[in-house]
Design an enzyme around this catalytic site. Structure first.
Site, PDB file in Angstrom:
ATOM      1  N   ASP A  89       1.664  16.340  -7.350  1.00 54.12           N
ATOM      2  CA  ASP A  89       0.206  16.336  -7.416  1.00 54.12           C
ATOM      3  C   ASP A  89      -0.411  17.099  -6.262  1.00 54.12           C
ATOM      4  OD1 ASP A  89       0.789  14.523  -5.370  1.00 54.12           O
ATOM      5  OD2 ASP A  89       0.463  12.786  -6.651  1.00 54.12           O
ATOM      6  N   ASN A 160      -2.763   0.365  -6.224  1.00 52.55           N
ATOM      7  CA  ASN A 160      -3.167  -0.049  -7.581  1.00 52.55           C
ATOM      8  C   ASN A 160      -2.082   0.249  -8.611  1.00 52.55           C
ATOM      9  OD1 ASN A 160      -3.302   2.708  -7.808  1.00 52.55           O
ATOM     10  ND2 ASN A 160      -5.479   2.796  -8.349  1.00 52.55           N
ATOM     11  N   HIS A 162      -0.488   3.239  -9.026  1.00 55.67           N
ATOM     12  CA  HIS A 162      -0.380   4.607  -9.539  1.00 55.67           C
ATOM     13  C   HIS A 162       0.889   5.287  -9.052  1.00 55.67           C
ATOM     14  CE1 HIS A 162      -2.785   5.949  -5.798  1.00 55.67           C
ATOM     15  NE2 HIS A 162      -1.651   6.621  -5.723  1.00 55.67           N
ATOM     16  N   GLU A 167      -3.613   7.124 -12.549  1.00 63.60           N
ATOM     17  CA  GLU A 167      -4.323   5.895 -12.226  1.00 63.60           C
ATOM     18  C   GLU A 167      -4.101   4.831 -13.313  1.00 63.60           C
ATOM     19  OE1 GLU A 167      -5.252   5.667  -9.362  1.00 63.60           O
ATOM     20  OE2 GLU A 167      -6.856   6.992  -8.712  1.00 63.60           O
TER      21      GLU A 167
END
Length: 642
Positions: A89, A160, A162, A167
């Protein structure tokens, strides 16, 4: 005929885990193990005359891994000439030379130090026009396919859940794409940026389907703050709301964790549910306090049925009935509460956490940043001084990167006005101040502060720390600014601790010859500074432990800036009255540069005084729920045995 298996010999430790897990003492040992796996794969592919295709991650998690690969290249002739890499990413939009760019990260952490061919490096492009991103993503996937697919994909995990920047809610069939970042992700990554507004709202990421196509996946996770999401991914349901949990369906995936990241797994959190359990006093306290909080009863109100219904019948067999166990745990926790953190002088109190003698102790309070002392143990700090102990402050780092540019401008204006008002010759000072002004006027987000700017920011924090010590009553000659060299990089990324850091720390300990050392054990700090500072203190203590004065030295670890000790861990709890809470708050307020919009604050949007008060109050509330004495707030400590 096959013999019937003996069920007593079956290891049920990992029975709740749906993904294979490897657990190491710390991130360094885990990273070294993964580096050996990667090196073996590279050499295997080289021997077969084939390229080794690696999927790589960024962020703080893989830094030790890349450092070890660099070492293996330099010292063990590990060649990257036949390696092809694809990064997961990149932020969007972002320039490749920005301090937070993953292009820059990979060059600094790995590529600049090994013999990889530039044409074999592939990283998402954060500078593309938006209307070209979709086509670029398709081409990126085609390049992966043309290289033969990814042999080994390295992952981290977000708070979270990811993976990459996929996400929660990302579809299992998602492909490489532009994605909007959740606010929680932006907050978690804001420590890399001067303020929240600078954190990109978008990113380009490989999709979950691309990750699942890798032949082997290794996910790395370090630190206490990753423990809850690791547990959900490993033991919870396979759900797109926790993207890492979809790795449960991958045929060759391993989670590599340190002990802190593994802490919420059932084998550690509730080991009595996975088979035989060694019932140490700490384990009994953990089981009973966990049981009491889960059924919402005071410890002394727990019954045999409560124990039986929650998998603790074995505890009754060995130590029962419940009345006896309850009383043992209750008294043990009550004895840890004291208003005398340095010991009550000339009074012998059985089972008190500290010695009564010597009545007046020499104390070193190590503070990683110039405000951790008052934030994390301000009530205890004040009490130690008021009760007559000789308290020394060891401020381990300058803390300069956590000062906003507007504070520098404000103090430059003050100095300039002061000089004008009193007619002081200011030629050299004016030159420094004007250079600083000129730099700040044109400073870009990708620019590092100059040496002069960092010095000014460090001076601001030093003055605040001194003012706090004077507020408490600490004399100036008991305030020690260590300015450990590892910190002085001008970036979030710090250097590894070195011999000079350890020598400086040893010199202070030798000079003071303390009876007590307080150090920050808050390993949830997202910047890593607390961990490095603690490692330096531990190494200094280890080298000094044979010296005569160290035989009388006890080490206490505090938390509070980012996390708190669990009730069963606490070995000394120092209560605060409502008035003492306000007194501590006023001490924190002296650190004006750390109020309001604090640079690199991390995922917790509260100011530090709010974090401290709410954590201290929450600890007191937990004690109240357990049936222990009720206070406005409690500061908690764990003793380190060296």
């Amino acid at each position: 005929m096959n013999p019937k298996p003996n069920t007593a010999d079956i290891d049920l430790t990992d029975s709740f885990e749906k993904i294979p897990v490897q657990i190491f003492k710390n991130a360094r040992e885990g990273s070294e193990s993964v580096a050996r796996t990667i090196a073996a794969l590279i050499r295997e592919k080289q021997a077969a005359g084939k390229p080794c295709v690696l999927g790589l991650a960024t962020g703080s998690t893989p830094k030790n891994l890349y450092a070890e690969l660099v070492r293996m290249h330099q010292e063990e002739e590990l060649s990257f000439e036949g390696v092809i890499t694809f990064n997961l990413d990149e932020y969007y939009p972002i320039e490749p030379d920005a301090l937070q760019s993953y292009h820059r990260f990979m060059q600094e952490q790995l590529f600049n130090h090994v013999d990889i061919r530039p044409e074999n490096i592939h990283i998402p492009d954060g500078t593309l026009p938006k209307d070209q991103v979709k086509a670029w993503c398709l081409a990126y996937e085609e390049k992966i396919a043309a290289a033969g697919g990814i042999d080994l994909q390295i992952l981290g995990i977000g708070n979270n859940g990811h993976i990459g920047f996929n996400e929660p809610g990302s579809n299992v069939n998602s492909r490489t794409r532009l994605i909007a970042l959740e606010n929680t992700t932006r907050l978690a990554n804001s420590y890399e940026f001067s303020n929240m507004a600078q954190v990109p709202r978008l990113a380009i990421t490989m999709g979950i389907s691309n990750i699942l196509l890798a032949r082997k996946v290794i996910l790395l996770a370090w630190g206490q703050h990753k423990a809850p999401v690791v547990q959900r991914a490993v033991e919870g349901h396979n759900t797109e709301q926790v993207p890492a949990s979809v790795l449960q369906q991958h045929p060759d995936c391993t989670f590599v964790l340190d002990e802190q990241a593994a802490a919420e797994l059932t084998r550690f959190k509730s080991p009595w549910l996975t088979g035989e359990c060694e019932w140490t006093p700490k384990m009994i306290r953990k089981a009973v306090s966990t049981l009491a909080l889960s059924v919402n009863k005071p410890i002394l109100m727990l019954t045999d049925n409560d124990y039986n219904d929650h998998g603790l019948s074995d505890l009754l067999v060995h130590f029962g009935p419940s009345y006896d166990i309850n009383l043992m745990v209750f008294n043990g926790m009550k004895n840890c509460i004291t208003g005398w953190p340095g010991g009550k002088p000339h009074v012998h109190i059985p089972n008190h956490p500290e010695r009564s003698e010597p009545a007046s102790k020499r104390v070193i309070l190590f503070s990683p940043h110039p405000d951790d002392d008052i934030i994390s143990m301000g009530g205890t700090f004040i009490r130690l001084h008021e009760q007559g102990h000789e308290v020394h402050l060891g401020y381990q780092t300058s803390g300069n990167i956590a000062v906003g540019d507007e504070f520098v401008t404000r103090f430059i204006d003050f100095v300039a006005g002061f000089d004008d008002m009193f007619g002081i010759d200011k030629s050299h000072v004016s030159e420094i101040m004007e250079d600083a002004r000129a730099f700040l006027r044109t400073k870009r987000p990708s620019d590092m502060d100059t040496t002069e700017i960092r010095a000014i920011k460090g001076l601001i924090r030093r003055c605040e720390a001194k003012a706090t010590c004077r507020y408490v009553g600490i004399p100036d000659d008991h305030i020690h600014f260590l300015n450990l060299p590892f910190y002085e990089t001008g970036k979030i990324e710090k250097n590894p601790p070195g011999e000079e850091d350890i020598r400086i720390t040893m010199d202070l300990i030798r000079r003071v010859k303390p009876h007590q050392i307080y150090a920050a054990g808050d390993l949830a700090d997202p910047h890593g500074t607390h961990k490095i500072c603690l490692d330096i203190v531990f190494e200094a203590i280890d080298r000094l432990k044979q010296e005569e004065f160290m035989k009388d030295c006890w080490v206490w670890l505090y938390r509070g800036a980012w996390a708190e000790w669990e009730p069963y861990e606490i070995e000394m709890a120092v209560p605060m009255s409502p008035g003492q809470v306000i007194q501590k708050r006023n001490g924190i307020f002296i650190h004006q540069s750390q109020k309001d919009n604090v640079p690199f604050q991390g995922s917790d949007a509260r100011e530090f005084w709010q974090r401290a008060e709410e954590r201290n109050a929450f600890t007191a509330q937990l004690y109240d729920r357990l049936g222990l004495p009720h206070y406005a707030a409690l500061e908690a400590f764990v003793r380190h045995h060296f």
